[in-house]
Design an enzyme around this catalytic site. Structure first.
Site, PDB file in Angstrom:
ATOM      1  N   CYS A  31       0.797  -1.237   0.000  1.00  0.00           N
ATOM      2  CA  CYS A  31       0.000   0.000   0.000  1.00  0.00           C
ATOM      3  C   CYS A  31       0.832   1.291   0.000  1.00  0.00           C
ATOM      4  O   CYS A  31       0.520   2.203  -0.769  1.00  0.00           O
ATOM      5  CB  CYS A  31      -0.990   0.030   1.150  1.00  0.00           C
ATOM      6  N   ARG A  82       7.010 -10.931   5.792  1.00  0.00           N
ATOM      7  CA  ARG A  82       6.695 -10.733   7.205  1.00  0.00           C
ATOM      8  C   ARG A  82       7.305 -11.891   7.976  1.00  0.00           C
ATOM      9  O   ARG A  82       7.242 -13.033   7.536  1.00  0.00           O
ATOM     10  CB  ARG A  82       5.180 -10.711   7.425  1.00  0.00           C
ATOM     11  N   ASP A 129      -2.589  -7.830  -5.223  1.00  0.00           N
ATOM     12  CA  ASP A 129      -2.973  -6.600  -4.557  1.00  0.00           C
ATOM     13  C   ASP A 129      -3.476  -5.547  -5.548  1.00  0.00           C
ATOM     14  O   ASP A 129      -3.050  -5.519  -6.698  1.00  0.00           O
ATOM     15  CB  ASP A 129      -1.737  -6.045  -3.835  1.00  0.00           C
ATOM     16  N   HIS A 134      -5.073  -1.241  -5.273  1.00  0.00           N
ATOM     17  CA  HIS A 134      -5.602  -0.139  -4.481  1.00  0.00           C
ATOM     18  C   HIS A 134      -6.392   0.778  -5.388  1.00  0.00           C
ATOM     19  O   HIS A 134      -5.915   1.152  -6.457  1.00  0.00           O
ATOM     20  CB  HIS A 134      -4.467   0.600  -3.777  1.00  0.00           C
ATOM     21  N   LYS A 193     -15.038  -2.920   6.297  1.00  0.00           N
ATOM     22  CA  LYS A 193     -14.579  -3.871   5.278  1.00  0.00           C
ATOM     23  C   LYS A 193     -15.580  -4.982   5.027  1.00  0.00           C
ATOM     24  O   LYS A 193     -16.518  -5.187   5.805  1.00  0.00           O
ATOM     25  CB  LYS A 193     -13.238  -4.468   5.686  1.00  0.00           C
TER      26      LYS A 193
END
Ligand SMILES: [Zn+2]
Ligand SMILES: [Zn+2]
Length: 646
Positions: free
Chosen positions: A337, A366, A386, A388, A472
């Protein structure tokens, strides 16, 4: 008399101190037989608890999550009773119900428990269950509770009680067995008809490795033997479908200790499969107005301090990468993001140019604890599908609908028919917890609900589950074995546009903040492939499967004709390979069945002479003879019919 409100809103009057069972009887005898637990004014009660005041009552049967919880919680008491009866020296600690069954953490002292003891425990539990002992809750004073367990030398229960408030402590009795317990039981042990001890494992007292190691005994129980049998069959099937096992057998991915734990290596067949998945989504995204972007795998630490991700992932994740320059630090990106926000910031936008939809198959890193790693579902490096979307608040409605369309297209084309959705909205009691103005939040929550309604989704609204930065919509998929997987999320975000100072020029010529939507229909490529493997058992849809056809010549005499068939298929963009081993045809067919290749083509003298092919379908058998063209069109038709229209 007391007034009882039922879930359908109806209100009935009952004599004071009526029990949930009495209420059930007033509805039907059948319900009364099946009620195993209840909640009164949102507090779990026993089905035999006397109700002394007005309130709302929910009755639970085995077919509800709450009913199962009461059933398994009660079974844990019976397990504890059986353990003490067989191992009088054992010390009980805690024993909750879990998603599938229950466990009890026990200090067995010098005795060790293994699979060879399971049968004896199960038999003892059933012996106790058959005696139909009733569960009875009673209040005890803190002093009495402490002295009860001090007498038993049980320092664990003593520690638990010391942390409880006097006046708030209850014991549960059944037969001559007593346990510290808050309640929520089935009426009596008699309805426990089938029991299985599943496994034992080490567990530290209170989850702290500095504490004593206990033995965790896992079990499950059912009201019918048949249900236990079905459950065990399901577990067996799940083992067969374990994506780690199938991934190896189908040569899709591997892990190397040298490369590092939790870092998947995609083998050629897996990489090709993943590429097909990516292309499938790219094509649909292009139609839906997305633009592909590419961003680096690392970013300056400052970027993630701005986004807030450093606060979330920094300490507990991969540490910053140093460079020869003293004050320079980079992070492996934990999220795409922030990079996409800076792509948005690369030029000014007017409202007429919105929405902007930036998509990337972006790999993120991660650090997961090694104990948490699991095949492709919990890894340390993974690629998100992903994207956006940056839009005006008024565009949220349409954007949400279009993202839902995309998610439904993905599910439809990959054979996920069974899914549910959850809309997460604010907690109305804590309006200060959320950033962004109230009017926009209302707009966004309404946009999500409208979209879910409009698309005919089966959805629930959960208050208080929204992130602090926006509401969400989550998709939960049930796989072929009925297991639930959390998949794609569509998340509204008011936070990052603020942190990155994103803006657009409105029709009023003023600068406004765009709304950001994060979305990933697959979630991540790794997790999605794992789910696909376990859902399909490795039998992928024809358009996706690594090899669609295998050619089985019955002898090397037909090498030339086999080659000709192979080339024709390849020219029709059909993925085929040849098994030219010197093996009997029966063996080749058996091996092809095991490798889950959908079509087998058998080539012998007759086929060569007539310029035909004999076709078998995986799991179905002989389909007869075809010309190569007929077969190619059969394959293409099947692909078309499984790919949903977008
Ligand atoms: Zn209990
Ligand atoms: Zn995002």
């Amino acid at each position: 008399m007391i007034k009882i409100t039922l879930p359908d809103g109806s209100i009935k009057e009952f004599a004071k101190n009526s029990t949930p069972i009495d209420v059930a009887k007033s509805i039907s005898e059948g319900l009364a037989r099946n009620v195993i637990s209840a909640s009164f004014n949102n507090v779990t009660v026993e089905s035999t608890t006397e109700l002394g005041e007005d309130g709302s009552l929910i009755l639970y049967t085995w077919n509800t999550d709450e009913g199962k919880k009461a059933f398994w919680h009660s079974s844990a008491h019976v397990l504890a009773q059986a353990i003490l009866s067989l191992y009088p020296e054992a010390k009980l600690t805690i024993g909750p119900a879990i998603e599938n069954g229950f466990y009890y953490d026990v200090d067995f002292g010098d005795t060790s428990i293994s699979e060879s003891n399971f049968k004896q425990l199960e038999d003892k539990m059933i012996e106790f269950a058959r005696q139909k002992f009733e569960f009875k809750i009673r209040s005890v004073s803190k002093a009495d509770a402490l002295s009860y367990y001090k007498e038993q030398n049980n320092e664990f229960k003593v520690e638990l009680i010391e942390n409880l408030i006097d006046g708030d402590i209850t014991f549960c009795d059944h037969a001559d067995f007593t346990d510290l317990c808050r309640g929520g039981h089935i009426p009596n042990t008699g309805i426990i008809k089938a029991v299985k001890i599943m496994s034992v494992a080490g567990a530290y007292w209170r989850g702290d490795e500095k504490n004593k190691q206990l033995t965790r005994v896992y079990g499950i129980s059912f009201p019918k033997q048949k249900e236990l049998t079905e459950y065990l069959a399901l577990i067996e099937e799940a083992k067969k479908r374990d994506h780690r096992k199938l991934g190896k057998e189908l040569e899709l991915f591997t892990f190397s200790q040298k490369v590092g734990q939790g870092l998947p290596l995609w083998l050629p067949k897996g990489a090709a499969l993943r590429e097909r998945l990516e292309n499938f989504l790219k094509k649909a995204q292009k139609k839906a107005g997305y633009e592909m972007v590419i961003t680096p795998h690392i970013g300056q630490k400052e970027l993630y301090v701005t986004s807030g991700h450093y606060a979330k992932y920094g300490e507990d994740s991969f540490q910053p990468i140093r460079t020869p320059k003293e004050d320079e630090e980079f992070l492996l990106k934990p999220m795409n993001c922030p990079h996409h926000c800076e792509i948005y910031n690369a030029k000014p936008y007017s409202y007429k140019e919105l929405p902007k939809r930036f998509a990337e198959f972006g790999t993120v890193y991660r650090y997961e604890q090694s104990g948490e790693l699991h095949g492709l579902t919990r890894v340390r490096g993974f690629t998100q599908d992903d994207a956006h979307i940056f839009c005006t608040p008024d565009q949220l409605d349409a954007e949400f609908k279009s993202v839902i369309d995309l998610v439904l297209y993905v599910f439809g084309s990959l054979g996920f028919e069974n899914f549910s959705t959850q809309v997460s909205v604010r907690d109305p009691e804590n309006p200060d917890k959320y950033i962004g103005d109230v009017e926009n939040w209302e707009k966004a929550e309404q946009a999500i609900i409208n979209a879910a309604e409009d698309k005919g989704l089966d959805y629930v609204i959960v208050e208080g589950e929204a992130a602090f930065y926006g509401p969400k919509l989550d998709f939960m998929v049930k796989d072929a074995l009925g297991r639930q997987w959390q998949l794609g999320t569509i998340q509204v975000d008011y936070n990052l546009p603020e942190r990155f100072d994103l803006s657009y020029k409105g029709s009023d010529n003023q600068l406004h903040r765009p709304v950001m939507i994060h979305r990933a229909p697959f979630g991540s490529m790794e997790r999605f492939v794992a789910l696909l493997l376990e859902h399909s058992g490795g039998n992928f849809p024809l358009w996706l499967t690594p090899e669609q056809v295998i050619l089985l010549p019955i002898s090397e005499k037909y090498e030339n004709y086999t080659k000709k068939v192979l080339i024709s298929l390849e020219n029709s963009e059909i993925r085929a390979l040849v098994d030219d081993r010197n093996e009997k045809t029966g063996r080749k067919i058996r091996d092809a069945e095991l490798s889950k290749i959908p079509y087998m083509i058998i080539i012998g003298e007759k086929e060569e002479q007539e310029n035909l092919i004999s076709v078998r379908r995986h799991g179905e058998g002989d389909l007869g003879t075809f010309t190569i063209e007929e077969f190619a069109s059969l394959i293409n038709k099947e692909i078309e019919s499984t790919l949903v229209q977008f």
